[in-house]
Design an enzyme around this catalytic site. Structure first.
Site, PDB file in Angstrom:
ATOM      1  N   HIS A  89       0.834  -1.205   0.000  1.00  0.00           N
ATOM      2  CA  HIS A  89       0.000   0.000   0.000  1.00  0.00           C
ATOM      3  C   HIS A  89       0.870   1.257   0.000  1.00  0.00           C
ATOM      4  O   HIS A  89       0.593   2.220  -0.713  1.00  0.00           O
ATOM      5  CB  HIS A  89      -0.948   0.004   1.199  1.00  0.00           C
ATOM      6  CG  HIS A  89      -1.879  -1.160   1.231  1.00  0.00           C
ATOM      7  ND1 HIS A  89      -2.698  -1.428   2.306  1.00  0.00           N
ATOM      8  CD2 HIS A  89      -2.132  -2.139   0.322  1.00  0.00           C
ATOM      9  CE1 HIS A  89      -3.399  -2.517   2.059  1.00  0.00           C
ATOM     10  NE2 HIS A  89      -3.071  -2.968   0.870  1.00  0.00           N
ATOM     11  N   HIS A 106      -8.911  -2.605  -5.469  1.00  0.00           N
ATOM     12  CA  HIS A 106      -7.820  -2.862  -4.527  1.00  0.00           C
ATOM     13  C   HIS A 106      -6.767  -3.767  -5.154  1.00  0.00           C
ATOM     14  O   HIS A 106      -5.566  -3.622  -4.870  1.00  0.00           O
ATOM     15  CB  HIS A 106      -8.341  -3.477  -3.229  1.00  0.00           C
ATOM     16  CG  HIS A 106      -7.275  -3.548  -2.172  1.00  0.00           C
ATOM     17  ND1 HIS A 106      -6.938  -2.460  -1.389  1.00  0.00           N
ATOM     18  CD2 HIS A 106      -6.435  -4.550  -1.814  1.00  0.00           C
ATOM     19  CE1 HIS A 106      -5.947  -2.807  -0.586  1.00  0.00           C
ATOM     20  NE2 HIS A 106      -5.626  -4.065  -0.824  1.00  0.00           N
ATOM     21  N   ASP A 143      -2.800  -2.891  -5.281  1.00  0.00           N
ATOM     22  CA  ASP A 143      -1.706  -3.787  -4.902  1.00  0.00           C
ATOM     23  C   ASP A 143      -0.728  -3.994  -6.053  1.00  0.00           C
ATOM     24  O   ASP A 143       0.502  -4.007  -5.859  1.00  0.00           O
ATOM     25  CB  ASP A 143      -2.258  -5.146  -4.463  1.00  0.00           C
ATOM     26  CG  ASP A 143      -2.825  -5.146  -3.057  1.00  0.00           C
ATOM     27  OD1 ASP A 143      -2.571  -4.186  -2.297  1.00  0.00           O
ATOM     28  OD2 ASP A 143      -3.528  -6.121  -2.713  1.00  0.00           O
ATOM     29  N   HIS A 187      -0.242 -11.132  -5.191  1.00  0.00           N
ATOM     30  CA  HIS A 187       1.126 -10.746  -4.871  1.00  0.00           C
ATOM     31  C   HIS A 187       2.175 -11.681  -5.465  1.00  0.00           C
ATOM     32  O   HIS A 187       3.246 -11.233  -5.882  1.00  0.00           O
ATOM     33  CB  HIS A 187       1.302 -10.666  -3.355  1.00  0.00           C
ATOM     34  CG  HIS A 187       0.491  -9.598  -2.704  1.00  0.00           C
ATOM     35  ND1 HIS A 187       0.592  -8.270  -3.061  1.00  0.00           N
ATOM     36  CD2 HIS A 187      -0.438  -9.657  -1.722  1.00  0.00           C
ATOM     37  CE1 HIS A 187      -0.239  -7.554  -2.327  1.00  0.00           C
ATOM     38  NE2 HIS A 187      -0.880  -8.377  -1.513  1.00  0.00           N
TER      39      HIS A 187
END
Length: 275
Positions: free
Chosen positions: A78, A234, A238, A260
């Site tokens: 973030h 979101h 990321d 991720h």
């Protein structure tokens, strides 16, 4: 060619970490040209530094972890996302714990901290990583592709979720400050209620509450959404943060169900080829 930047003055924030649940005090400080983004562990002897670069990613379980010389910081995505959107090349991020504050689960607090600090140009040119061929990361179910794109950094993200409340979501953004602040930065971390207890047994999500995580179960959302498609926004947030670990990328990123792990693999591949 744009010049490198740093922040114009120091800014501070305090809170708890999303996964650690620990209180943390954070200070963002200006840094000279060619420093990059550097996390500083004030709580440890000699204040060790961890450079925020793709080769230092050591874990992507529910967050992005960086480690250098045996010292780590985690859930940096973030912060990195806000730094990317605000166009900061160089700064020190001092913390007295392993994890930045979660704030409200988005990057908006960090972005506004950077706005408060202001931006200062440095007397050295920025070296952009220009995507000049196709890069593809594919695990059979999810994929992430980077292709040439002259205009800037663009993300096209498709999120596929079988849950009726979530479903298929798609967003396409060209990264620039105004759109980021309004359309991406406020999007918060999302969790499925049935997974929360499992995460906590793993030592994750210990600082998560309905104040900083959007939670849904089989029937409903447990808190109000800021956008009907907050999940995919979101995911874009990321991805921007994870790809910033490669550097300032000029290209078009096409993502399907990425997270991720794939983000870090692409960042490492671009970094190895172009940085």
């Amino acid at each position: 060619m744009p010049f490198q930047t740093t922040i114009a003055g120091a800014v501070h924030h305090a809170g708890i970490g999303l996964h650690s649940g620990r209180e943390v005090h954070l200070t963002i400080l200006p840094a000279p040209a060619d420093t990059g983004i550097v996390f500083v562990r004030k709580d440890l002897a000699d204040k060790p530094r961890i450079r925020a670069i793709a080769p230092h990613v050591t874990s992507t379980v529910r967050a992005t972890t960086l480690e250098e010389n045996g010292v780590r910081v985690f859930t940096v995505e973030h912060m990195m996302s806000a730094l990317a959107a605000f166009g900061i090349d160089n700064c020190f991020v001092e913390m007295d714990a392993e994890e930045p504050p979660v704030a409200d689960g988005s990057s908006l607090v960090f972005f506004r901290l950077l706005q408060q600090a202001g931006k200062r140009a440095l007397e050295k040119e920025r070296r952009e990583l220009v995507i000049d061929r196709t890069y593809r990361i594919d695990d059979g179910e999810r994929f992430l592709v980077a292709v040439p794109y002259e205009t800037g950094f663009r993300v096209s993200f498709t999120s596929l979720n079988e849950h009726a409340l979530v479903g298929t979501q798609y967003r396409d953004f060209l990264l620039e400050e105004t759109a980021y602040e309004k359309e991406i930065a406020p999007a918060r971390t999302i969790a499925y209620e049935a997974e929360v207890e499992t995460l906590r047994k793993m030592g994750l999500g210990l600082g998560g509450t309905l104040e900083n995580v959007i939670v849904y179960n089989d029937e409903r959302w447990l808190n109000d959404l800021r956008y009907p498609d907050e999940l995919v926004r979101h995911k874009v947030l990321d991805l921007i943060g994870d790809l910033r670990l490669a550097g300032f990328v000029r290209g078009h990123i096409l993502a399907v169900k990425s997270g991720h792990e794939l983000n870090a693999r692409l960042a490492k591949e671009i970094y190895a080829a172009l940085a």
